[in-house]
Design a protein around this motif. Structure first.
Motif, short mmCIF file in Angstrom:
data_model
loop_
_atom_site.label_atom_id
_atom_site.label_comp_id
_atom_site.label_asym_id
_atom_site.label_seq_id
_atom_site.Cartn_x
_atom_site.Cartn_y
_atom_site.Cartn_z
N LEU A 16 2.08 10.47 -0.51
CA LEU A 16 1.98 9.31 0.37
C LEU A 16 3.09 8.34 0.03
CD1 LEU A 16 -1.85 8.56 0.13
CD2 LEU A 16 -0.66 9.61 2.05
N SER A 17 3.63 7.71 1.05
CA SER A 17 4.61 6.65 0.85
C SER A 17 3.88 5.31 0.97
CB SER A 17 5.71 6.74 1.90
OG SER A 17 5.19 6.40 3.19
N PHE A 18 4.57 4.24 0.60
CA PHE A 18 3.99 2.91 0.81
C PHE A 18 3.63 2.74 2.28
CE2 PHE A 18 6.32 0.67 -2.93
CZ PHE A 18 5.38 1.16 -3.81
N GLN A 19 4.48 3.21 3.18
CA GLN A 19 4.24 3.07 4.62
C GLN A 19 2.96 3.81 5.02
OE1 GLN A 19 7.47 4.44 7.07
NE2 GLN A 19 6.75 3.32 8.84
N ASP A 20 2.74 5.01 4.47
CA ASP A 20 1.50 5.76 4.76
C ASP A 20 0.27 4.96 4.33
OD1 ASP A 20 2.97 8.01 5.64
OD2 ASP A 20 3.01 8.86 3.62
N ILE A 21 0.32 4.38 3.14
CA ILE A 21 -0.81 3.62 2.62
C ILE A 21 -1.02 2.35 3.43
CG2 ILE A 21 -1.74 2.39 0.61
CD1 ILE A 21 -0.04 4.40 -1.10
N LEU A 22 0.08 1.66 3.78
CA LEU A 22 -0.03 0.43 4.56
C LEU A 22 -0.60 0.68 5.95
CD1 LEU A 22 3.25 -1.37 3.49
CD2 LEU A 22 0.90 -2.14 3.05
N GLN A 24 -3.23 2.30 6.54
CA GLN A 24 -4.68 2.45 6.40
C GLN A 24 -5.36 1.08 6.45
OE1 GLN A 24 -5.87 5.65 6.24
NE2 GLN A 24 -3.69 6.08 6.54
N ASP A 25 -6.61 1.09 6.87
CA ASP A 25 -7.41 -0.12 6.83
C ASP A 25 -8.46 0.05 5.74
OD1 ASP A 25 -8.96 -2.37 7.19
OD2 ASP A 25 -9.67 -1.83 9.19
N LEU A 26 -8.26 -0.62 4.63
CA LEU A 26 -9.17 -0.48 3.50
C LEU A 26 -10.02 -1.73 3.28
CD1 LEU A 26 -6.85 1.41 0.99
CD2 LEU A 26 -8.56 2.35 2.54
N HIS A 27 -10.26 -2.50 4.32
CA HIS A 27 -11.05 -3.72 4.17
C HIS A 27 -12.48 -3.45 3.70
CE1 HIS A 27 -7.69 -5.52 6.37
NE2 HIS A 27 -8.07 -6.63 5.74
N LYS A 28 -12.98 -2.27 3.93
CA LYS A 28 -14.33 -1.94 3.46
C LYS A 28 -14.32 -1.36 2.05
CE LYS A 28 -16.32 -1.30 8.00
NZ LYS A 28 -17.04 -0.41 8.92
N ALA A 29 -13.14 -1.12 1.50
CA ALA A 29 -13.04 -0.54 0.15
C ALA A 29 -13.21 -1.63 -0.90
CB ALA A 29 -11.70 0.17 -0.04
N ARG A 30 -14.23 -1.50 -1.72
CA ARG A 30 -14.46 -2.47 -2.80
C ARG A 30 -13.50 -2.23 -3.95
NH1 ARG A 30 -14.32 -5.87 -5.98
NH2 ARG A 30 -15.98 -6.65 -7.29
N LEU A 31 -13.14 -0.94 -4.16
CA LEU A 31 -12.34 -0.61 -5.32
C LEU A 31 -11.51 0.64 -5.05
CD1 LEU A 31 -11.75 -1.10 -8.39
CD2 LEU A 31 -13.64 0.48 -8.85
N VAL A 32 -10.24 0.58 -5.41
CA VAL A 32 -9.37 1.75 -5.45
C VAL A 32 -9.07 1.99 -6.92
CG1 VAL A 32 -7.09 2.67 -4.86
CG2 VAL A 32 -8.36 1.29 -3.18
N THR A 56 -0.12 -3.60 -5.28
CA THR A 56 0.16 -4.55 -4.21
C THR A 56 -0.09 -3.93 -2.84
OG1 THR A 56 1.87 -5.52 -5.61
CG2 THR A 56 1.92 -6.10 -3.28
N VAL A 57 0.36 -2.72 -2.67
CA VAL A 57 0.22 -2.06 -1.37
C VAL A 57 -1.26 -1.84 -1.04
CG1 VAL A 57 0.71 0.07 -0.10
CG2 VAL A 57 2.51 -1.05 -1.42
N PHE A 58 -2.06 -1.39 -2.00
CA PHE A 58 -3.48 -1.19 -1.73
C PHE A 58 -4.18 -2.52 -1.44
CE2 PHE A 58 -2.99 3.12 -3.42
CZ PHE A 58 -3.75 3.82 -2.48
N LEU A 59 -3.80 -3.58 -2.13
CA LEU A 59 -4.38 -4.89 -1.83
C LEU A 59 -3.96 -5.37 -0.44
CD1 LEU A 59 -3.94 -6.65 -5.30
CD2 LEU A 59 -6.07 -5.76 -4.30
N GLN A 60 -2.73 -5.09 -0.03
CA GLN A 60 -2.26 -5.47 1.30
C GLN A 60 -3.02 -4.74 2.40
OE1 GLN A 60 1.96 -4.71 1.24
NE2 GLN A 60 2.42 -6.57 0.10
N THR A 61 -3.51 -3.55 2.12
CA THR A 61 -4.26 -2.79 3.12
C THR A 61 -5.69 -3.27 3.24
OG1 THR A 61 -4.95 -1.07 1.59
CG2 THR A 61 -2.87 -0.72 2.76
N GLY A 62 -6.09 -4.17 2.36
CA GLY A 62 -7.42 -4.75 2.45
C GLY A 62 -8.37 -4.40 1.32
N ALA A 63 -7.99 -3.51 0.42
CA ALA A 63 -8.86 -3.18 -0.71
C ALA A 63 -9.12 -4.45 -1.52
CB ALA A 63 -8.22 -2.11 -1.59
N ALA A 64 -10.34 -4.62 -1.96
CA ALA A 64 -10.70 -5.83 -2.72
C ALA A 64 -10.13 -5.81 -4.13
CB ALA A 64 -12.22 -5.97 -2.77
N ALA A 65 -10.00 -4.62 -4.72
CA ALA A 65 -9.55 -4.54 -6.10
C ALA A 65 -8.96 -3.16 -6.38
CB ALA A 65 -10.71 -4.82 -7.05
N VAL A 66 -8.14 -3.11 -7.44
CA VAL A 66 -7.50 -1.87 -7.85
C VAL A 66 -7.53 -1.76 -9.37
CG1 VAL A 66 -5.34 -0.53 -7.82
CG2 VAL A 66 -5.93 -1.97 -5.86
#
Length: 172
Positions: A16-22, A24-32, A56-66
């Motif tokens: 996956l690239s940053f673009q692939d991850i970005l 995604q909509d991970l607003h429902k993800a509590r944790l990556v 940073t990328v996972f947080l930008q997609t909406g994940a609450a925490a990493v």
């Protein structure tokens, strides 16, 4: 010519690239949880002004925490740490605590798992492997044997921060 971002997260033969991850909509993800080596590092060689990293990328997609790692850690200590992390994370849920649909506090669970790994003796760690073998996971016989033959039963083989300290929690 369209920009073709480099693969930054390798998943077997795919990636996956940053673009692939970005995308995604991970607003429902509590944790990556990114327990692989160096997943918490920031990439400094990318062709834009700001430094980006997986966290940073996972947080930008909406994940609450990493949860991520700042350097390469030993595979076996990482496996033990992550197993304990998930045990700690779900302990509040198993105890019947009101968690509003989410498992326990990930930051606290990570810290408790790190302390457990740091302070555990060979005998205590061997008990984890023994349970796994008893559950039919024969692949843990070798790590169990190596752990027990490598030193005294009361040694703490993962006391050094190199084994547990690379893991960090970022988010809310």
């Amino acid at each position: 010519m369209a920009w073709d971002p480099p693969t930054i997260l390798h998943l077997g033969e795919e990636g996956l690239s940053f673009q692939d991850i970005l995308g995604q909509d991970l607003h429902k993800a509590r944790l990556v949880c990114l327990s692989a080596c160096d997943t918490g590092l920031v990439e400094h060689s990318l062709p834009w002004d700001e430094h980006e990293g997986l966290v940073t990328v996972f947080l930008q997609t909406g994940a609450a925490a990493v949860v991520s790692a700042l350097w390469a850690a030993d595979d076996r200590s990482t496996a033990l740490l992550m197993q304990r992390f998930y045990t700690e994370l779900t302990a509040a849920e198993r105890a019947g605590a009101d968690t509003a649909g989410w498992p326990g506090d990930p930051a606290r669970a990570l810290r408790r798992a790190q302390l457990w790994l740091r302070d555990s003796t060979r005998v205590e760690l061997a008990a984890v492997y023994e349970r796994l073998v008893a559950d039919g996971h024969d692949r843990f016989i070798e790590p169990y044997t190596e752990l027990m033959l490598a030193g005294a039963p009361d040694d703490r083989p993962y006391a050094h921060p190199a084994f547990w300290a690379p893991f960090t929690f970022t988010g809310a």
